[in-house]
Write a protein that holds these residues in place. Structure first.
Motif, PDB file in Angstrom:
ATOM      1  N   ASN A   1       0.800  -1.218   0.000  1.00 29.89           N
ATOM      2  CA  ASN A   1       0.000   0.000   0.000  1.00 29.89           C
ATOM      3  C   ASN A   1       0.840   1.278   0.000  1.00 29.89           C
ATOM      4  O   ASN A   1       0.313   2.368   0.224  1.00 29.89           O
ATOM      5  CB  ASN A   1      -0.953  -0.017   1.198  1.00 29.89           C
ATOM      6  CG  ASN A   1      -2.146  -0.924   0.953  1.00 29.89           C
ATOM      7  OD1 ASN A   1      -3.108  -0.522   0.311  1.00 29.89           O
ATOM      8  ND2 ASN A   1      -2.062  -2.158   1.453  1.00 29.89           N
ATOM      9  N   GLY A   2       2.130   1.141  -0.244  1.00 32.49           N
ATOM     10  CA  GLY A   2       2.970   2.291  -0.516  1.00 32.49           C
ATOM     11  C   GLY A   2       3.351   3.154   0.657  1.00 32.49           C
ATOM     12  O   GLY A   2       3.627   4.346   0.485  1.00 32.49           O
ATOM     13  N   LEU A   3       3.404   2.583   1.858  1.00 32.67           N
ATOM     14  CA  LEU A   3       3.811   3.360   3.029  1.00 32.67           C
ATOM     15  C   LEU A   3       5.224   2.985   3.445  1.00 32.67           C
ATOM     16  O   LEU A   3       5.534   1.798   3.607  1.00 32.67           O
ATOM     17  CB  LEU A   3       2.862   3.121   4.202  1.00 32.67           C
ATOM     18  CG  LEU A   3       1.443   3.688   4.095  1.00 32.67           C
ATOM     19  CD1 LEU A   3       0.682   3.425   5.384  1.00 32.67           C
ATOM     20  CD2 LEU A   3       1.452   5.177   3.766  1.00 32.67           C
ATOM     21  N   SER A   4       6.060   3.985   3.624  1.00 33.95           N
ATOM     22  CA  SER A   4       7.393   3.758   4.179  1.00 33.95           C
ATOM     23  C   SER A   4       7.276   3.498   5.674  1.00 33.95           C
ATOM     24  O   SER A   4       6.185   3.606   6.264  1.00 33.95           O
ATOM     25  CB  SER A   4       8.270   4.982   3.931  1.00 33.95           C
ATOM     26  OG  SER A   4       7.802   6.081   4.701  1.00 33.95           O
ATOM     27  N   GLY A   5       8.413   3.204   6.313  1.00 35.07           N
ATOM     28  CA  GLY A   5       8.381   2.944   7.744  1.00 35.07           C
ATOM     29  C   GLY A   5       7.854   4.112   8.551  1.00 35.07           C
ATOM     30  O   GLY A   5       6.967   3.957   9.398  1.00 35.07           O
ATOM     31  N   VAL A   6       8.373   5.302   8.294  1.00 30.40           N
ATOM     32  CA  VAL A   6       7.912   6.464   9.053  1.00 30.40           C
ATOM     33  C   VAL A   6       6.474   6.805   8.695  1.00 30.40           C
ATOM     34  O   VAL A   6       5.677   7.196   9.570  1.00 30.40           O
ATOM     35  CB  VAL A   6       8.850   7.678   8.846  1.00 30.40           C
ATOM     36  CG1 VAL A   6       8.869   8.147   7.412  1.00 30.40           C
ATOM     37  CG2 VAL A   6       8.475   8.809   9.799  1.00 30.40           C
ATOM     38  N   GLU A   7       6.090   6.652   7.454  1.00 35.97           N
ATOM     39  CA  GLU A   7       4.708   6.925   7.062  1.00 35.97           C
ATOM     40  C   GLU A   7       3.742   5.942   7.717  1.00 35.97           C
ATOM     41  O   GLU A   7       2.605   6.309   8.054  1.00 35.97           O
ATOM     42  CB  GLU A   7       4.574   6.864   5.543  1.00 35.97           C
ATOM     43  CG  GLU A   7       5.247   8.016   4.820  1.00 35.97           C
ATOM     44  CD  GLU A   7       5.296   7.825   3.322  1.00 35.97           C
ATOM     45  OE1 GLU A   7       5.504   8.813   2.598  1.00 35.97           O
ATOM     46  OE2 GLU A   7       5.135   6.665   2.846  1.00 35.97           O
ATOM     47  N   ALA A   8       4.187   4.715   7.910  1.00 35.10           N
ATOM     48  CA  ALA A   8       3.345   3.736   8.599  1.00 35.10           C
ATOM     49  C   ALA A   8       3.051   4.192  10.016  1.00 35.10           C
ATOM     50  O   ALA A   8       1.913   4.107  10.497  1.00 35.10           O
ATOM     51  CB  ALA A   8       4.030   2.364   8.610  1.00 35.10           C
ATOM     52  N   VAL A   9       4.078   4.699  10.708  1.00 28.36           N
ATOM     53  CA  VAL A   9       3.888   5.158  12.085  1.00 28.36           C
ATOM     54  C   VAL A   9       3.024   6.411  12.123  1.00 28.36           C
ATOM     55  O   VAL A   9       2.127   6.540  12.962  1.00 28.36           O
ATOM     56  CB  VAL A   9       5.247   5.422  12.766  1.00 28.36           C
ATOM     57  CG1 VAL A   9       5.030   5.799  14.222  1.00 28.36           C
ATOM     58  CG2 VAL A   9       6.134   4.203  12.686  1.00 28.36           C
ATOM     59  N   VAL A  10       3.289   7.344  11.218  1.00 35.02           N
ATOM     60  CA  VAL A  10       2.513   8.591  11.200  1.00 35.02           C
ATOM     61  C   VAL A  10       1.030   8.305  10.982  1.00 35.02           C
ATOM     62  O   VAL A  10       0.164   8.857  11.682  1.00 35.02           O
ATOM     63  CB  VAL A  10       3.054   9.549  10.116  1.00 35.02           C
ATOM     64  CG1 VAL A  10       2.105  10.735   9.930  1.00 35.02           C
ATOM     65  CG2 VAL A  10       4.447  10.052  10.488  1.00 35.02           C
ATOM     66  N   THR A  11       0.710   7.456  10.018  1.00 35.38           N
ATOM     67  CA  THR A  11      -0.703   7.155   9.759  1.00 35.38           C
ATOM     68  C   THR A  11      -1.307   6.327  10.880  1.00 35.38           C
ATOM     69  O   THR A  11      -2.500   6.458  11.173  1.00 35.38           O
ATOM     70  CB  THR A  11      -0.871   6.426   8.411  1.00 35.38           C
ATOM     71  OG1 THR A  11      -0.058   5.242   8.386  1.00 35.38           O
ATOM     72  CG2 THR A  11      -0.494   7.332   7.247  1.00 35.38           C
ATOM     73  N   HIS A  12      -0.513   5.490  11.515  1.00 34.72           N
ATOM     74  CA  HIS A  12      -1.008   4.724  12.672  1.00 34.72           C
ATOM     75  C   HIS A  12      -1.399   5.669  13.797  1.00 34.72           C
ATOM     76  O   HIS A  12      -2.472   5.525  14.399  1.00 34.72           O
ATOM     77  CB  HIS A  12       0.067   3.754  13.134  1.00 34.72           C
ATOM     78  CG  HIS A  12      -0.296   2.959  14.345  1.00 34.72           C
ATOM     79  ND1 HIS A  12      -1.430   2.190  14.431  1.00 34.72           N
ATOM     80  CD2 HIS A  12       0.333   2.812  15.542  1.00 34.72           C
ATOM     81  CE1 HIS A  12      -1.480   1.599  15.611  1.00 34.72           C
ATOM     82  NE2 HIS A  12      -0.428   1.969  16.308  1.00 34.72           N
ATOM     83  N   VAL A  13      -0.551   6.643  14.084  1.00 33.59           N
ATOM     84  CA  VAL A  13      -0.869   7.637  15.105  1.00 33.59           C
ATOM     85  C   VAL A  13      -2.147   8.385  14.729  1.00 33.59           C
ATOM     86  O   VAL A  13      -3.010   8.657  15.581  1.00 33.59           O
ATOM     87  CB  VAL A  13       0.305   8.620  15.276  1.00 33.59           C
ATOM     88  CG1 VAL A  13      -0.119   9.819  16.120  1.00 33.59           C
ATOM     89  CG2 VAL A  13       1.489   7.922  15.923  1.00 33.59           C
TER      90      VAL A  13
END
Length: 285
Positions: free
Chosen positions: A171-183
């Motif tokens: 789904n095209g999320l980097s590691g930091v983007e995964a955390v940001v969207t999770h938050v």
């Protein structure tokens, strides 16, 4: 999966994850030479893969800042071998489970039953495309039931985690983007806690938010847009679809029984102080 799925994941995730908050595990790992701080976590969880470099650890752990990983890996392997790390980690798990649950519980029939069921469930996992899970399958099974239970739940957890990483990549999320969207979902870390535990700087966090806003995933206030909510939903659906192997193998009746056993053990561990305030049953980013 029988019962409430989130409740069950909280139960077995927490019985595994309590090791990351246990002073006994830290003491065991620093006792063989690892430095206090982040090193015991990164070395302890990655040791099953052998003396791998920071690139491999960052890739399989995914949502940690690779710069932070590189500060302790591969230095950890100059201080202790992966075999020593694995032995110390299990020794620490033995001590913390004994403290939290007590000898009577650990030697009881319910822990033995849970260990047997969890081991059976883990036989439904497959190694293809699951590097962190696959590495742990090469480890010997502990003889004591409470340690066999912890090992089985570790296998199931890493199996699910590898599938979750695949869903994030798809789904095209980097590691930091995964955390940001999770938050941004409001169901896990706070921003400050995510930055602290995953090692992202204010600048890296802000850059990730800006990029996600440009893609229409976050709005101007940093909240998930409709497209962002749909993205996180797709990730969760894909993660769960990729994680059914253990429970399909175990079957609904045995899964329900394992759920009940793990839930009771988790409640006892939490009541005994297994986790700092605010970290119980967090979900993955």
């Amino acid at each position: 999966m029988a019962g409430n799925e989130k409740q069950f994941k909280s139960a077995f995730d927490s019985l595994h994850a309590l090791a990351y908050f246990a002073p006994e595990v830290d003491a065991a790992l620093t006792g063989i030479g690892l430095r206090p701080g982040r090193m015991p976590y990164f070395a302890g969880r990655s040791a099953a893969m052998g003396p791998v470099g920071p690139e491999v650890v960052a890739a399989t752990f995914y949502n940690f800042n690779p710069e932070v990983v590189a500060r302790v890996i591969p230095r950890a392997w100059t201080l202790a071998t992966p075999e020593q790390v694995l032995e110390a980690r299990l020794d620490g798990v033995d001590k913390v489970l004994t403290r939290l649950l007590g000898d009577d519980t650990l030697k009881g029939e319910e822990v033995a039953e849970a260990a047997e069921l969890a081991r059976e469930a883990s036989a439904g996992c497959t190694a293809e495309g699951r590097p962190l899970y696959a590495a742990h399958t090469a480890l010997p099974w502990p003889e004591q039931p409470h340690l066999a239970l912890w090992h089985a739940l570790t296998l199931v957890r890493e199996y699910r985690g590898d599938g979750h990483v695949a869903a994030l990549v798809l789904n095209g999320l980097s590691g930091v983007e995964a955390v940001v969207t999770h938050v941004a979902t409001g169901h896990g870390f706070t921003t400050d806690a995510a930055k602290l535990t995953r090692g992202w700087s204010d600048e890296q966090w802000a850059a990730a938010k800006a990029g996600l806003a440009d893609r229409g995933i976050l709005d101007a206030e940093g909240e998930l847009t409709e497209a962002g909510v749909a993205l996180r939903d797709r990730i969760e659906v894909a993660t769960e679809a990729a994680a059914t192997g253990p429970w399909d193998h175990l079957g609904p009746e045995k899964t329900a029984r394992l759920e009940a056993l793990c839930r009771d053990l988790t409640r006892q561990a939490v009541a005994a102080g297994a986790f700092p305030d605010g970290v119980f049953a967090r979900r993955r980013a």
